[in-house]
Design a protein around this motif. Sequence first.
Motif, short mmCIF file in Angstrom:
data_model
loop_
_atom_site.label_atom_id
_atom_site.label_comp_id
_atom_site.label_asym_id
_atom_site.label_seq_id
_atom_site.Cartn_x
_atom_site.Cartn_y
_atom_site.Cartn_z
N GLN A 137 3.79 -3.70 -0.79
CA GLN A 137 4.04 -4.19 0.56
C GLN A 137 2.96 -5.15 1.03
N GLN A 138 1.76 -4.92 0.54
CA GLN A 138 0.62 -5.75 0.94
C GLN A 138 0.05 -6.46 -0.28
N ILE A 139 -0.76 -7.48 -0.03
CA ILE A 139 -1.43 -8.12 -1.17
C ILE A 139 -2.38 -7.09 -1.81
N ALA A 140 -2.48 -7.20 -3.11
CA ALA A 140 -3.23 -6.17 -3.84
C ALA A 140 -4.53 -6.69 -4.43
N VAL A 141 -4.49 -7.88 -4.97
CA VAL A 141 -5.64 -8.39 -5.71
C VAL A 141 -5.89 -9.85 -5.33
N GLY A 142 -7.14 -10.16 -5.10
CA GLY A 142 -7.53 -11.55 -4.87
C GLY A 142 -8.16 -12.09 -6.15
N HIS A 143 -7.92 -13.39 -6.41
CA HIS A 143 -8.48 -13.96 -7.64
C HIS A 143 -9.15 -15.30 -7.34
N GLU A 144 -10.40 -15.41 -7.72
CA GLU A 144 -11.14 -16.64 -7.47
C GLU A 144 -12.00 -16.98 -8.68
N LEU A 204 -13.15 -13.92 -11.24
CA LEU A 204 -13.15 -12.49 -10.93
C LEU A 204 -11.88 -12.16 -10.15
N ARG A 205 -11.64 -10.87 -10.00
CA ARG A 205 -10.51 -10.42 -9.19
C ARG A 205 -10.93 -9.12 -8.51
N GLY A 206 -10.31 -8.84 -7.38
CA GLY A 206 -10.67 -7.61 -6.69
C GLY A 206 -9.85 -7.41 -5.44
N SER A 207 -10.13 -6.29 -4.79
CA SER A 207 -9.33 -5.92 -3.63
C SER A 207 -9.75 -6.72 -2.39
N LEU A 246 -8.29 -18.97 -5.55
CA LEU A 246 -6.98 -19.31 -6.14
C LEU A 246 -5.83 -18.59 -5.44
N PHE A 247 -5.69 -17.28 -5.71
CA PHE A 247 -4.49 -16.62 -5.21
C PHE A 247 -4.76 -15.21 -4.68
N TRP A 248 -3.79 -14.76 -3.91
CA TRP A 248 -3.61 -13.34 -3.65
C TRP A 248 -2.41 -12.90 -4.46
N LEU A 249 -2.52 -11.77 -5.09
CA LEU A 249 -1.41 -11.29 -5.92
C LEU A 249 -0.91 -9.95 -5.40
N TYR A 279 10.95 3.04 -3.74
CA TYR A 279 9.52 3.32 -3.91
C TYR A 279 8.74 2.27 -3.12
N THR A 280 8.07 2.72 -2.11
CA THR A 280 7.30 1.82 -1.25
C THR A 280 5.83 2.18 -1.36
N PHE A 281 5.03 1.21 -1.73
CA PHE A 281 3.58 1.47 -1.85
C PHE A 281 2.82 0.26 -1.31
N PRO A 282 1.67 0.49 -0.71
CA PRO A 282 0.98 -0.64 -0.07
C PRO A 282 0.39 -1.63 -1.07
N GLY A 283 -0.16 -1.15 -2.17
CA GLY A 283 -0.74 -2.05 -3.16
C GLY A 283 -2.19 -2.39 -2.89
N SER A 284 -2.59 -2.21 -1.64
CA SER A 284 -3.97 -2.57 -1.27
C SER A 284 -4.96 -1.53 -1.78
N ILE A 285 -4.48 -0.36 -2.19
CA ILE A 285 -5.38 0.66 -2.70
C ILE A 285 -5.58 0.43 -4.19
N THR A 286 -6.84 0.42 -4.63
CA THR A 286 -7.12 0.18 -6.03
C THR A 286 -6.39 1.18 -6.90
N GLY A 287 -5.74 0.69 -7.93
CA GLY A 287 -4.93 1.57 -8.79
C GLY A 287 -3.46 1.40 -8.50
N PHE A 288 -3.15 0.94 -7.33
CA PHE A 288 -1.81 0.51 -6.90
C PHE A 288 -0.75 1.62 -6.77
N PHE A 289 -0.52 2.43 -7.83
CA PHE A 289 0.62 3.34 -7.82
C PHE A 289 0.30 4.60 -7.02
#
Lengths: 559, 314
Positions: free
Chosen positions: A291-298, A457-460, A522-525, A539-549
């Motif tokens: 539902q939300q962006i999960a990972v930023g990549h730069e 790198l990538r991260g929350s 670059l992006f939000w994924l 199945y609804t999950f926010p995605g913003s929590i590390t680990g996602f599922f």
Amino acid sequence: MVRQRWKGGVLWGIMLSLSLAGPLAWAQTAPPKPKLDRLKVAVAPLGWDTNFTWLQSRSGQLDKRPALEYLIGIDRKTGAYIPELAEAWEMTPDGKAWTFTLRKGIKFHENWGEFTARDVRHAIFLITQPESVQTDGGYWRTLMGIEKSDTIDTVAKKVEQQVDLVNDHKVIIRTKLAAPELIDSVSANMDLPMESKARWDAGGKELYGKKVIGTGPFEFVERKVGEYVLYKRVENHWRHTPQFRELEFRWVSEGVTRLATLVAGEVHISDVDRSLQKDAVVKGMKIVPSQQIAVGHEWLFGGMYFATPDKLQPKHPFTDKRVRQAMNMAINRKAIADTIMGGKAQPMLIARYHDQADAALWPGIWNPEWDKRVNELYGYNPTRAKALLAEAGYKNGFEFNIYLYTLPGLPELLDIGQALALDWQAVGLQPKLVELEFPRVREQYRTKAIHGAIWGLRGSPNALNLLRVFNRAKDSTVYAYDHPFIEEKFAELDKTADPKERANLLRQIGDHKFFEFAEMPLFWLFADAAVNPKVIAEYTFPGSITGFFTHLEYVTLAP
Amino acid sequence: MQRYILVRFLQSLLALWVMSVIVFSLARMTGDPLDVLLPMEAGEGERERVAKHWGLDKPLFLNLENPFDAQYFTFLGKALRGDFGMSWKWQGHTAMGLVIERLPATLELAGVAILISALLALPFGVLTAVWKDTFFDSFGKIIALLGQSLPSFWLGIVLMWIFAVSLGWLPTSGRGTWYHMVLPAVCLGWFQVAAMMRLIRSSMLDVLDSEFVKLTRVKGLAEWKVVWKHCLRNAAIAPLTYFAITAGVLITGSVVIESVFAWPGTGLLAVDAVRARDFQVVQAIVIVFAAVFIMTNLLVDILYAYIDPRIRYQ
């Protein structure tokens, strides 16, 4: 004659065996009629495979989350902070004390008693104890005033002094520094799950190693190291009782195998690589985005140490703002997003600044000017990029290294690095692709020795977390870009707990980074879960929590 | 003979010690384990704390103040007692405990693969030699060529897709019933089938042309007796030696197959431990693998000495 008969017999034997093997195997392996007692989730093995919540970093928490709960939860649709084990919370104006009112009548699994304020204090002890390597461990130690030489007994005493138990259901956390964002640190986004103090007193670390015990909607059953973790549902759980009786996380290393397990019906949710998602869809599976962006990549410029001149190589081209802008403008972000990320990317304007995600903590952090000027300053324009390079004195380009390595959660990193190299070559630069192990890169940026290299790198999401780690001149770990202006703003941030003032300061830092081209955002994924629609209706999950599922207890089964 | 065995045994111990130095050094050459063990946010204080906790703050080999207070000697001293330390990735487990826990799965898989390779390679090898230059011989050559040239990773995925996903006959991955074992064992065994089949074929061809075989035929012995009793016995020395080494290779060489099929054996453990830079587990696995290999070679050497009396250390 004998030889001929014998030859014929062997051939008949082989043919008979082959003709029998097929139907026999079919008859014995015919799957029983589906009846979903156990929801199975296939994921890549985590960096850790343990029941200890403090002996791993945040991503390792995924397989323990079903049994655990936090003071503050995360709404699975909006990503907002919602009451979980704490019903209410309040911060003092100086940001140095937070009072939490706890929910009554919540029981730990296996009759370890009711959740109380003692368990909150205990959770802080667990994350701050000397052997803890949890992601937020260092931050909590700072908040509690714990020194690196402190023994486990000293840690326990300091935590006792800092965490006041008003009564069983009210607790005050006092911090040595202002912690206006503590709400995030005690939420399910971070690393402070509530575990039982009574259980620790009964068996200490040894007992904790055997099972994960919390107050969550699933109760721990078994961990088979290297294979799976199994849970059973808690009947009549206070928050939500899952529709299925058991939950299994199964470790499957290879992406293709994870896809195969899903398509073959052996699991119901799978972490399928983006490059394989089309195959999953063709086979009738469904891709559910977070539902939300999960990972930023730069991507980052190596050696940008403007606040520590002794570490800066002032003659390196990257130190010229025009070069940094040119390199940003040479990147065809849309093409990369479309071809490598399957179009599933959201533009990122400043590394890990997100208009909606950050607004929950710092209303007003986002500067609308960034949206207005992003095309003019960062938009794909090779002609302008060449002109900027010429203006900076690099008409014929220059050589530099692009570090390539693999990072969990972003298997496309190598492809993106190669695409960037082609874009930069197109404007006359001479990038050199260098493949190496990520710990080697980490060692270089940690010691401020990554001059002249480009790395990704990538991260929350969370602007301040990234700034603390990437943009401080000292006492940090990822030295990417430091500057006297940012140092000055950090000093001001340390003095105020007011969210609006803090938002304003973060916005000023954002302005600086945006207009100085400090990085190459670059992006939000989004995180994607591949599910079997015949089994899972929703199945609804926010995605913003590390680990996602996460939030698997809310999975709705297909009728 | 006793002297020969003693010398080979001492050489094996030396090889094991050299292996311990190599694995210890190589593991540390790949980078600082703290860069994997600790989160990106961990500061210098955290690094010092954890380094001290795991003994990573000590010199690697040489400590001038206290010569034996170095990481290698601590490792060697404990390793001699079978203690390879606690795992970093699988917290709460000892490194050797994990290897021992996973070893049965690998032995099970290797055992079935060895069985498959023996049951297929022997008849195919013999028959391709007996029916030289026939269709069956060509078919055997193709099987051998494919087995030795197809990458096991690719083969595993293709077989998985055909037999598990499309046909639904077998499970894709994991361990449980014997059905789970079929695909990984076939993948693992096929390469060895091919190699052993070719070896048996060439040995058999040599023997089939020899004088004593002609004599047995002249004496009117049944053809199957000539082939399976007299020829095979004489042609078995080279394949037997290879087979013993193959057993070592199969036990230690299942890394790729175990990863593809999520088979929870020591191969998969090795991959996961390397990814997590879990030195303790990596060291334990490599030393166990090396010991298996060295012991297999030692047994083969002893067997050789018994079979061929010309082999002796003077």
